[in-house]
Design an enzyme around this catalytic site. Structure first.
Site, PDB file in Angstrom:
ATOM      1  N   HIS A 184      48.352  33.507  39.226  1.00  0.00           N
ATOM      2  CA  HIS A 184      47.286  34.497  39.424  1.00  0.00           C
ATOM      3  C   HIS A 184      46.128  33.883  40.215  1.00  0.00           C
ATOM      4  O   HIS A 184      45.613  34.503  41.162  1.00  0.00           O
ATOM      5  CB  HIS A 184      46.805  34.981  38.056  1.00  0.00           C
ATOM      6  CG  HIS A 184      45.613  35.888  38.095  1.00  0.00           C
ATOM      7  ND1 HIS A 184      45.707  37.264  38.002  1.00  0.00           N
ATOM      8  CD2 HIS A 184      44.281  35.612  38.193  1.00  0.00           C
ATOM      9  CE1 HIS A 184      44.505  37.794  38.059  1.00  0.00           C
ATOM     10  NE2 HIS A 184      43.615  36.817  38.168  1.00  0.00           N
ATOM     11  N   GLU A 185      45.720  32.681  39.846  1.00  0.00           N
ATOM     12  CA  GLU A 185      44.594  32.035  40.534  1.00  0.00           C
ATOM     13  C   GLU A 185      44.970  31.613  41.948  1.00  0.00           C
ATOM     14  O   GLU A 185      44.158  31.733  42.878  1.00  0.00           O
ATOM     15  CB  GLU A 185      44.111  30.825  39.721  1.00  0.00           C
ATOM     16  CG  GLU A 185      43.631  31.152  38.311  1.00  0.00           C
ATOM     17  CD  GLU A 185      42.531  32.205  38.287  1.00  0.00           C
ATOM     18  OE1 GLU A 185      41.793  32.345  39.278  1.00  0.00           O
ATOM     19  OE2 GLU A 185      42.414  32.914  37.271  1.00  0.00           O
ATOM     20  N   HIS A 203      44.673  34.557  44.110  1.00  0.00           N
ATOM     21  CA  HIS A 203      43.280  34.812  44.502  1.00  0.00           C
ATOM     22  C   HIS A 203      42.933  34.019  45.768  1.00  0.00           C
ATOM     23  O   HIS A 203      42.314  34.539  46.698  1.00  0.00           O
ATOM     24  CB  HIS A 203      42.321  34.401  43.384  1.00  0.00           C
ATOM     25  CG  HIS A 203      42.042  35.475  42.379  1.00  0.00           C
ATOM     26  ND1 HIS A 203      41.715  36.772  42.732  1.00  0.00           N
ATOM     27  CD2 HIS A 203      42.017  35.440  41.011  1.00  0.00           C
ATOM     28  CE1 HIS A 203      41.507  37.487  41.644  1.00  0.00           C
ATOM     29  NE2 HIS A 203      41.690  36.713  40.587  1.00  0.00           N
ATOM     30  N   GLU A 261      41.765  42.144  40.968  1.00  0.00           N
ATOM     31  CA  GLU A 261      42.488  41.558  39.842  1.00  0.00           C
ATOM     32  C   GLU A 261      43.915  42.091  39.778  1.00  0.00           C
ATOM     33  O   GLU A 261      44.846  41.351  39.449  1.00  0.00           O
ATOM     34  CB  GLU A 261      41.752  41.838  38.529  1.00  0.00           C
ATOM     35  CG  GLU A 261      40.505  41.010  38.319  1.00  0.00           C
ATOM     36  CD  GLU A 261      40.774  39.523  38.366  1.00  0.00           C
ATOM     37  OE1 GLU A 261      41.748  39.069  37.728  1.00  0.00           O
ATOM     38  OE2 GLU A 261      40.022  38.811  39.042  1.00  0.00           O
TER      39      GLU A 261
END
Length: 292
Positions: A147-148, A151, A224
């Site tokens: 997930h990071e 980003h 997100e």
């Protein structure tokens, strides 16, 4: 860099367009007729310089501030199996995402959380909390890391910084226009600025900043979902959903301190009006989006 150049070009075009619209609609002449000696074009440029300067300085210092503010221990040479696994996992995901290897770090916090920051996709930082490492299974931690990394690959830190610069510009611009008009038209101040200008400008800036925050937080919530999709692609959809469910088991999710709040894996919960200022969507919505 291309993302920054395109964004700046777009916003320069917006500033020019607004200036043209003011002239076409005769807004400048209307203000002049009411004794409002205000150069809107010059004010737009000044507002953009002020608005973007703060945003870019914050973005440029984001890694340094994150390390100092969060007490991040950057893993330069893994000292144990956990650190080695973290570095290897991020390296594998960064290669899959087509970005440079981020710095990997750990920060002390009982709250399970993680964040990514940095001004460039190839020079970023990914950090996880000790609480997250203790409370999650390896497959769940892998999904959080994905997930990071997503980003970073999506350029979210830069886009958020640029968006903040845009809203800062218009908050500064509109608040000064409102203060100037009230000062000249309502209180009939002919030279310099009276107390009304400063009072009205401050009040208008506070109110407009609240509206601007809603816009920035709306975008933060949307990105997100994209990062969850990226994490699912890098670590598996089931693992990403399991990671979000693990976060859901936390009794009271909290935001990370300061500017790091928008870049964490989860954030505080809000209902009603407070929901408009949430940096993250509710975990139930994120889990549901993954199953669609």
């Amino acid at each position: 860099m291309m993302r920054i150049m395109l964004f700046l070009a777009t916003n320069a075009a917006v500033l020019v367009l607004i200036s043209i619209v003011f002239r076409v609609l005769g807004i400048e002449s209307v203000l002049a007729e009411n004794g409002v000696d205000l150069n809107l074009t010059a004010l737009l440029v000044m507002s953009a310089v002020i608005g973007f300067s703060g945003s870019f300085i914050s973005l440029a210092m984001s890694k340094f501030m994150a390390k100092r503010g969060m007490g991040v221990h950057v893993i330069e040479e893994p000292s144990n199996a956990t650190e080695r696994w973290l570095v290897d996992t991020v390296r594998k995901q960064a290669e899959a995402a087509g970005i440079g290897m981020p710095e990997v770090g750990i920060f002390n916090s009982d709250q399970p959380n993680a964040f990514a920051t940095g001004m460039r996709r190839n020079d970023s930082l990914v950090a996880v909390s000790t609480g997250l490492l203790r409370s999650m299974k390896p497959n769940e931690v892998e999904a959080v890391l994905g997930h990071e990394v997503a980003h970073v690959a999506n350029g979210d830190m830069v886009t958020m910084g640029l968006l903040q610069g845009v809203v800062n510009t218009f908050v500064i611009f509109l608040s000064r226009v409102i203060g100037h008009v009230v000062d000249r038209v309502v209180f009939k101040v002919e030279r310099g600025y009276g107390p009304a200008y400063f009072i009205v400008t401050i009040v208008a800036q506070l109110l407009l900043s609240i509206l601007a925050s809603m816009i920035v937080m709306w975008f933060s919530r949307r990105r997100e979902f994209r990062a969850d999709e990226g994490g699912a692609s890098l670590a598996g959809r089931q693992n990403m959903a399991d990671a979000l469910r693990a976060l859901q088991r936390t009794s009271e999710p909290k935001d990370l301190p300061g500017e790091m709040a928008a870049f964490g894996i989860s954030g505080s919960i809000g209902q009603g009006f407070k929901r408009l200022f949430m940096s993250h969507p509710p975990l139930t919505e994120r889990i549901a989006a993954l199953s669609e």
